[in-house]
Write an enzyme that holds these catalytic residues in place. Structure first.
Site, mmCIF file in Angstrom:
data_model
loop_
_atom_site.group_PDB
_atom_site.id
_atom_site.type_symbol
_atom_site.label_atom_id
_atom_site.label_comp_id
_atom_site.label_asym_id
_atom_site.label_seq_id
_atom_site.Cartn_x
_atom_site.Cartn_y
_atom_site.Cartn_z
ATOM 1 C CB CYS A 44 -39.643 -95.276 0.907
ATOM 2 S SG CYS A 44 -39.794 -93.718 1.821
ATOM 3 C CG HIS A 60 -38.747 -98.243 3.890
ATOM 4 N ND1 HIS A 60 -37.644 -97.414 3.820
ATOM 5 C CD2 HIS A 60 -39.819 -97.424 4.099
ATOM 6 C CE1 HIS A 60 -38.029 -96.159 3.965
ATOM 7 N NE2 HIS A 60 -39.335 -96.138 4.139
ATOM 8 C CG ASN A 68 -38.404 -93.079 5.972
ATOM 9 O OD1 ASN A 68 -37.600 -93.426 5.110
ATOM 10 N ND2 ASN A 68 -39.714 -93.069 5.763
#
Length: 323
Positions: free
Chosen positions: A113, A250, A280
């Site tokens: 990520c 994020h 996500n």
């Protein structure tokens, strides 16, 4: 001095949408349960035959169009991805070919990520060293193919998508008032390897495996690592947290995003949040959120913007840029 300025952004989300209600029909969950804990409402899922390179190329084309550049001008392509098309070559090479780019290096970065921050940092370094003039930095993921669809602790959290930016070399004065990337930071602590990982791989099981996560540990580290890395890049430029105009974190969990904003003193109206729309998407979330900010005309010239992420490894990082 040479600065890397952002001249184009682009995003791509697959056509198929999977809502929380859709998920409740295949796993023990509900729309209310997912919204309360994550803020996620829906996620996009790549279609049959759709590959990571396809998502990446679509986002890159949009970024190139906005920047007004063509394939002959791109001399660096970095793709951040956890879900490459093949073990090798790098998926970036396939994206390069799809775009008609035939010069300069093209390679993948794997920092989960945090991948987009790592890729942005690498591109900025190469531009400042004179090794590239116009770079494509892309985050693209197809997480739907590494999820255990019987594990409600993970399958509700992730989606597929891609985002891209064009970075271009430009002259700056070497001060914090310059336009472009002002500072970056990346880090890794492999002692947390087993807190967020995929239980497969070439050298272990011979197959891709599925995402496994210790949710509470990831949550705790994400808040502290992301906020601290932003503080570090701000301090490195001689600026203060109060100078920040926008935070683009994020997009993993709405509660993490809110806590990072609170720790940095950024009003929630100045924190870009898109997790509800695509869940996500790992390395793609920051460029997706950045593209949303541009599309909604949120940023004005001179705004100070912080990007930050944490991912498996643990990896983390931040970038500070002047719009």
């Amino acid at each position: 001095m040479i600065r890397s300025i952002l001249t184009g952004v682009g995003a791509y989300l697959p056509e198929k949408v999977l809502t929380n209600d859709d998920l409740s029909k295949i796993v023990d969950t509900s729309d209310e349960w997912i919204r309360q804990r994550t803020g996620i409402e829906r996620r996009h899922v790549a279609g049959e035959g759709e590959l990571t390179c396809d998502l990446a190329a679509n986002a890159a084309r949009a970024a190139m169009k906005m920047a007004g550049v063509d394939a002959r001008e791109i001399d660096l392509l970095i793709l951040a991805t956890t879900t490459p098309d093949n073990t090798f070559p790098a998926t970036a090479a396939r994206v390069q070919a799809k775009l008609g780019v035939h010069q300069g290096p093209a390679f993948d970065i794997q920092a989960v990520c945090s991948g987009f921050i790592f890729a942005l940092t690498q591109a900025d370094n190469m531009i400042r060293l004179g090794q590239a003039k116009k770079a494509l930095v892309i985050g693209a993921e197809i997480y739907s193919r590494i999820l255990d669809w019987e594990d409600r602790g993970t399958c509700v959290l992730f989606g597929d998508g891609a985002g891209a930016v064009v970075l271009q070399a430009a002259e700056g004065d070497g001060t914090s008032a310059d336009r472009g990337v002002l500072a970056t930071e990346t880090g890794t602590d492999g002692s947390h390897y087993d807190a967020l990982y995929v239980d497969g791989g070439v050298a272990t099981t011979g197959h891709a495996g599925h995402v496994r996560m210790a949710g509470q540990e990831v949550f705790r580290h994400a808040v502290s690592r992301m906020s601290q890395s932003v503080e570090n890049v701000i301090a490195r430029t001689g600026l203060a947290k109060a100078d920040l105009n926008w935070l683009i974190p994020h997009q993993a969990n709405a509660r993490i995003i809110a806590k990072v904003g609170d720790k940095l003193g950024v009003p929630q109206d100045n924190v870009i949040v898109t997790v509800q729309e695509h869940a996500n998407t790992s390395a793609a979330t920051i460029p997706l959120a950045l593209t949303h900010g541009v599309a909604t005309q949120s940023f004005k010239p001179g705004d100070l913007i912080a990007l930050t992420a944490m991912g498996g490894g643990f990896t983390w990082g931040a970038a500070l840029l002047r719009w």
